[in-house]
Write an enzyme that holds these catalytic residues in place. Sequence first.
Site, short mmCIF file in Angstrom:
data_model
loop_
_atom_site.label_atom_id
_atom_site.label_comp_id
_atom_site.label_asym_id
_atom_site.label_seq_id
_atom_site.Cartn_x
_atom_site.Cartn_y
_atom_site.Cartn_z
N GLY A 17 3.28 17.76 41.81
CA GLY A 17 4.28 16.76 41.45
C GLY A 17 5.64 17.40 41.28
N GLY A 21 11.95 14.58 39.64
CA GLY A 21 11.77 14.38 38.21
C GLY A 21 11.52 15.65 37.42
N ARG A 42 3.24 14.40 47.70
CA ARG A 42 2.75 13.68 48.88
C ARG A 42 3.76 13.60 50.02
NH1 ARG A 42 1.13 7.99 46.68
NH2 ARG A 42 3.12 8.36 45.60
N ASP A 70 -2.07 14.94 48.21
CA ASP A 70 -2.26 13.83 47.29
C ASP A 70 -3.25 14.31 46.24
OD1 ASP A 70 -3.17 11.56 45.93
OD2 ASP A 70 -3.07 10.28 47.71
N SER A 148 1.47 16.37 30.09
CA SER A 148 0.94 15.07 29.68
C SER A 148 2.11 14.16 29.29
CB SER A 148 -0.04 15.25 28.52
OG SER A 148 -0.65 14.03 28.19
N TYR A 162 -1.72 3.35 30.81
CA TYR A 162 -1.04 4.64 31.01
C TYR A 162 -1.48 5.67 29.98
CZ TYR A 162 2.79 8.06 31.02
OH TYR A 162 3.53 9.22 31.04
N LYS A 166 -3.41 9.60 29.90
CA LYS A 166 -2.79 10.77 29.30
C LYS A 166 -3.63 11.33 28.15
CE LYS A 166 0.89 10.98 31.89
NZ LYS A 166 1.19 12.14 32.75
#
Length: 287
Positions: A17, A21, A42, A70, A148, A162, A166
């Site tokens: 990831g 961000g 991805r 992915d 997390s 969500y 987490k």
Amino acid sequence: MKVLPSQLAGKKVFISGGSTGIGKGLAVACAKAGASVIVSARKKQTLEAAVRELRKVGSQDAIFDSVVADVSKPDQVKKAAKNALKILGGLDLLVCNSGYAKVGRVGDLEESDFRDLMEVNYFGHVNVVRAFHDHFVKQGSGDIILISSMLATFSIYGYGAYSASKFAITGFAQSLRQEMMLHGVRVKIFLPPTTNTPGLEKENRDKPDLVKEIEMGSAINAVHSVEKVADAFIRWLPKKKFLGYATWDSWLQYFLARHFPEWTLQIADGELRSAQKRLNQKTQAGS
């Protein structure tokens, strides 16, 4: 951003990831500190843009590259891990950062929303850890960091699906910590607060009005910059503490939820009722 080059200089880092961000922010911070970094996500185009940025800020003798995967697909993750280890010639720091948020009431969300959040946020971390597991065991050293969320310590209205994904990371990481310590490998969790990222912007597009009102009226909910979160991560990384926080309000939230759970619930309920009252007043004023 101030970082200490001695902490990460010459280290080999993989970040899932890592194209946008917080993930990209962590990658940039590691690159500035002198590490070689491979990012994974991805979208190839976004990854390539991130790598160009890493090469601008990182050391000239460091390696910066990307692998497409992915995280919800174990076969793709295993292939990415194999390629990353080949490119870097090993790995010292694994950062599992993939994740996204879908906010909504339990009755309004689709069943697929619950399952997809678990596939990416929880199983995505599991898949990445398992892909590099044998490498770290054989190496007998290194760090595995699972990113997390503060919503893994205390959940509120609209975040049931969500937060569940987490919270699951914490249970996994606590067990993994003991397994890997016998092999000389550290496992830790970092808990970012609400952070100004493209993911947050996307999350806010269909966020229920009541959730927005709760967050606007909360005394301990502030939106922080990626740079601030990444800087806190770099400072926390060499410490022995299992849990890492980015801001004082994050620490306060955890402290209250951990030591005063019933009082924390009462505070949250008060904020919910106040938010509902404000929202009702706005609706009446606009009608």
